[in-house]
Each structure stands twice: as C-alpha cells, then as structure tokens.
Design an enzyme around this catalytic site. Sequence first.
Site, short mmCIF file in Angstrom:
data_model
loop_
_atom_site.label_atom_id
_atom_site.label_comp_id
_atom_site.label_asym_id
_atom_site.label_seq_id
_atom_site.Cartn_x
_atom_site.Cartn_y
_atom_site.Cartn_z
N SER A 19 136.14 98.39 66.82
CA SER A 19 137.24 97.83 66.04
C SER A 19 138.61 98.35 66.46
O SER A 19 139.63 97.83 65.99
CB SER A 19 137.01 98.12 64.55
OG SER A 19 137.01 99.51 64.30
N ARG A 42 132.69 100.39 61.30
CA ARG A 42 132.56 100.46 59.84
C ARG A 42 133.27 99.34 59.11
O ARG A 42 132.86 98.93 58.03
CB ARG A 42 133.14 101.79 59.34
CG ARG A 42 132.32 103.01 59.69
CD ARG A 42 132.99 104.27 59.24
NE ARG A 42 134.26 104.51 59.92
CZ ARG A 42 135.05 105.55 59.72
NH1 ARG A 42 134.69 106.46 58.83
NH2 ARG A 42 136.17 105.70 60.39
N ASP A 65 128.02 102.24 59.70
CA ASP A 65 128.73 103.50 59.46
C ASP A 65 127.93 104.62 60.12
O ASP A 65 126.82 104.95 59.67
CB ASP A 65 128.87 103.74 57.97
CG ASP A 65 129.71 104.97 57.64
OD1 ASP A 65 129.95 105.79 58.55
OD2 ASP A 65 130.13 105.11 56.49
N ALA A 89 132.06 105.02 69.33
CA ALA A 89 132.41 105.45 67.98
C ALA A 89 132.63 106.96 67.96
O ALA A 89 131.86 107.72 68.54
CB ALA A 89 131.30 105.07 67.00
N GLY A 90 133.70 107.39 67.29
CA GLY A 90 133.96 108.82 67.22
C GLY A 90 135.14 109.13 66.34
O GLY A 90 135.96 108.25 66.03
N SER A 140 134.96 113.48 76.45
CA SER A 140 136.39 113.83 76.48
C SER A 140 136.59 115.04 77.39
O SER A 140 135.70 115.89 77.49
CB SER A 140 136.89 114.17 75.08
OG SER A 140 138.18 114.74 75.12
N TYR A 153 135.73 118.93 67.70
CA TYR A 153 135.73 117.76 68.59
C TYR A 153 135.24 118.16 69.98
O TYR A 153 134.38 117.49 70.56
CB TYR A 153 137.13 117.18 68.65
CG TYR A 153 137.26 115.94 69.49
CD1 TYR A 153 136.76 114.72 69.05
CD2 TYR A 153 137.92 115.97 70.73
CE1 TYR A 153 136.90 113.57 69.82
CE2 TYR A 153 138.06 114.83 71.50
CZ TYR A 153 137.55 113.63 71.03
OH TYR A 153 137.68 112.50 71.80
N LYS A 157 131.78 116.85 71.93
CA LYS A 157 131.84 116.14 73.21
C LYS A 157 131.12 116.92 74.32
O LYS A 157 130.55 116.33 75.24
CB LYS A 157 133.29 115.87 73.60
CG LYS A 157 134.00 114.89 72.66
CD LYS A 157 133.29 113.56 72.57
CE LYS A 157 134.07 112.55 71.75
NZ LYS A 157 133.40 111.22 71.70
N THR A 188 145.85 105.70 71.74
CA THR A 188 145.09 105.03 70.69
C THR A 188 145.50 105.64 69.35
O THR A 188 146.29 106.59 69.30
CB THR A 188 143.57 105.22 70.87
OG1 THR A 188 143.25 106.59 70.63
CG2 THR A 188 143.13 104.82 72.27
#
Length: 248
Positions: A19, A42, A65, A89-90, A140, A153, A157, A188
């Site tokens: 999305s 979601r 979700d 997704a993250g 990442s 995070y 990753k 983003t």
Amino acid sequence: MEYNPYSLAGKTILVTGASSGIGKATAVLCAQMGATVILTARDRERLQKVKDMLPGEKHSCIVCDFSHYDDVESLAEALPILDGVVNSAGINDKYLLKMIDADKIDRVFKTNCFSPMMLMKFLVKKKKIVKGGSIVFLSSISSTYATISNTLYAASKGAINSMTRVMALELSSQKIRVNSIQPGMVNTEMIKAYGLSVEELNANAKTYPLGRFGEPEDIANSVIFLLSDASSWITGISLVIDGGITLR
C-alpha cells in the site's frame, strides 16, 4: 516476440506491504513487467488505490495484518499458486536501548521477521510456490550499518539476512530461490521515523557518495531482477543498494 529475461509475463507475484513505499513501487513495476499482482497490506482503501494504478484487470487485493499470525495463515490459504513473493511489509519503530521493552520487541520482530517467516512456512507447506519460484525479502543496511536508536529495526533486519541464507539452502532442492535486498535511506513515509527536519534530511542526503537518497523505484528495479529469469542462478544473497553510503 524478442526474448526478455527481465519480463514477468505469465508470472503471479505476491507483494506484501503493497500500500505504500517500496512495496507500492514494486507492485506497480511488477504489473508493468507483465505479472499478475496480488497486493496485501493492512489498509483496504490504500490497497485499492494502488490496485487502481496497475495496468489491466487481472490483479487483486487481500487485506492482512502482519501483527497477527492468524491473518498470515489465512492469507496463505487464500492465495493461488505463486511464481514469486516480495516480503516488503515492515515497520521502523525507533527507540534508544533504555526505552526498549518486551512489547516493543514483539511488535517489531513479529511484523518485520516472524510473520514473513511464518508466511513462507505456510506457503511452502501448502505448496503454493512453483518449482523455480523466487522469494525476495526487504532487509536494510541498518542490519550492519549502525545508527543510534535503531536497535530493534536493525536486529529484525539482521535476522532477515540470516533467514534468507538458510531458507535459500533449504528450498534449493525445489529450485526456489531466496534473496534479500538491503536498501539505504529511501524517500518513503518510513523516513519520517527518523524525526529529522527537511534541512537535516537534505544534509544527510549529501553525505551519500551518489549525492541523494534512493527512490522506491530504485529498489523496485532490483526486486524485478531477482524475481525474473535474469537472476535464475542467484540465491542466498543480500544485495546492498545504498548509493554508496556504506563505503564510508
């Protein structure tokens, strides 16, 4: 028709986190390259807006979700046979070490690592990925390039990098390839997690050897490569796409 090893014509691709951001750019480019795209995230309304951007009428949306394992299993059950999966997704919840607690750990790892792992488990068990298929994880550079307040995070990753290698070995007998991509800073919505002003972001971008942050399309182009037949002898890698920042 001239052979194009980068074409996704005839392939069905699942894109999670479709999305917004890199997931959105990837879904759009997959469709432009000829794939039938299944988008999941979601928010149904945002998903539908992305679907409306895709050429053709063959694409579909499934709301899921990733903070709920039941949703992940239901998603796997609902999916058709897939040629490729993009795990985009993250979340990027930033906390100093002293602010971390069990709930925060669970939230980040469930969304970024555990749920994608469970999705792959369900898809493999249900034989939903074709022989010769391709799985791509979004990791990442944070997994190896340390920045303050990024413990959760970065750790999630790093787990993706390790999971990629083991999964690639386990699925090699089925000729299913598994790779990951490590982006640097990309323009983003997630960039807002860093809490930097426009001036600070511009100054940060200038520290990149190529002089800018990435765009979602920069990452999507490489995802297409890893999904396509052009990368048919590549598995178990973690591709760094970072404008050169980790050269510093």
